[in-house]
Design a protein around this motif. Sequence first.
Motif, mmCIF file in Angstrom:
data_model
loop_
_atom_site.group_PDB
_atom_site.id
_atom_site.type_symbol
_atom_site.label_atom_id
_atom_site.label_comp_id
_atom_site.label_asym_id
_atom_site.label_seq_id
_atom_site.Cartn_x
_atom_site.Cartn_y
_atom_site.Cartn_z
ATOM 1 N N GLN A 92 8.933 -0.207 6.952
ATOM 2 C CA GLN A 92 7.839 -0.326 5.729
ATOM 3 C C GLN A 92 8.159 0.824 4.883
ATOM 4 O O GLN A 92 8.125 0.832 3.375
ATOM 5 C CB GLN A 92 6.697 -0.461 6.294
ATOM 6 N N LYS A 93 8.156 2.143 5.273
ATOM 7 C CA LYS A 93 8.276 3.404 4.599
ATOM 8 C C LYS A 93 9.397 3.430 3.883
ATOM 9 O O LYS A 93 9.701 3.750 2.478
ATOM 10 C CB LYS A 93 7.871 4.545 5.268
ATOM 11 N N ALA B 11 9.678 0.909 1.020
ATOM 12 C CA ALA B 11 8.827 1.423 0.011
ATOM 13 C C ALA B 11 9.559 2.427 -0.948
ATOM 14 O O ALA B 11 9.336 2.370 -2.058
ATOM 15 C CB ALA B 11 7.337 1.431 0.456
ATOM 16 N N SER C 192 0.823 -1.228 -0.070
ATOM 17 C CA SER C 192 -0.147 -0.005 -0.090
ATOM 18 C C SER C 192 0.866 1.198 0.130
ATOM 19 O O SER C 192 0.492 2.372 -0.664
ATOM 20 C CB SER C 192 -0.824 0.086 1.238
ATOM 21 N N LYS C 193 1.848 1.315 0.449
ATOM 22 C CA LYS C 193 2.978 2.337 0.716
ATOM 23 C C LYS C 193 3.711 2.671 -0.610
ATOM 24 O O LYS C 193 3.839 3.740 -1.247
ATOM 25 C CB LYS C 193 4.130 2.044 1.951
ATOM 26 N N GLU D 197 6.355 0.710 11.072
ATOM 27 C CA GLU D 197 5.925 1.636 10.148
ATOM 28 C C GLU D 197 7.053 2.220 9.340
ATOM 29 O O GLU D 197 7.072 2.494 8.035
ATOM 30 C CB GLU D 197 5.033 2.740 10.941
ATOM 31 N N ALA E 38 1.070 3.915 -2.994
ATOM 32 C CA ALA E 38 1.007 5.310 -3.168
ATOM 33 C C ALA E 38 2.107 6.308 -3.434
ATOM 34 O O ALA E 38 1.799 7.358 -4.198
ATOM 35 C CB ALA E 38 0.687 5.792 -1.529
#
Length: 249
Positions: free
Chosen positions: A220-221, A224, A77-78, A217, A81
């Motif tokens: 994960q960012k 990504a 999802s990241k 979080e 986006a």
Amino acid sequence: MFKKWSFLSFFSLFLAISLLFSALSFAFLRSSKDLPTNAVASEERVIVIDAGHGGIDGGATGTNGATEKDLNLAVSSKLAALFRMAGYTVIETRTSDQSLADTDAKKGHVKQSDLTNRLKISNQYPQSILISIHMNTYPGVACSGLQVWYSQNNDLSAELASAVQSGVKSMLQPQNNRKIKVATSSIYLLRHAENPAILIECGFISNIEECERLTTEIYQKELALAIFASLHKKMQKDTCENDKRMLYY
């Protein structure tokens, strides 16, 4: 700390410039012709992002109890986006905790039905690139690091895989010396993909330290961002050499 700051600072500038040009070009193209919200220009590059597993298929389980299906979706999802912000058309095979198997799939055929439907989504878009997100596991051994598999059906697949592998190493995992691997027949999506396709094993959730990072979080960012930056840079470079591969870069 210095490496992380350097990466984030570089990427902030890179992304700001890229988004500016992407937004201007995208707006210009769209202004010439209104497309239905569910339509895609035939020459436009589409990114299909596949969050592996889902629903009753949880995939692997991490050392801290985290399920692969949830981590796959979080990273996917990241990543989706970021591609959308840069002006790409993005298709996600799933955006929630669900299986893609047909509701009438017979017992023993649910997994195959799920994979078949993921493949159908990708093959609907002739100009698409398939990116399947997974987590790795190898119990009993302290393996770590991202690794990319690629489809043999399109020469661009290996190039994209190499871009991600080397990009993540330089930006996020300097100790990662893993090499890209050609998909075996056991990887259904890559074996049957009609378009360029890669499968990214983001890390080993059987490794205590890496599993902990993958559940945060911020990591994960960062992951990504590194994947996106690597692919975006690669596709920009290809455009300069062969303008048939991209539309608005």
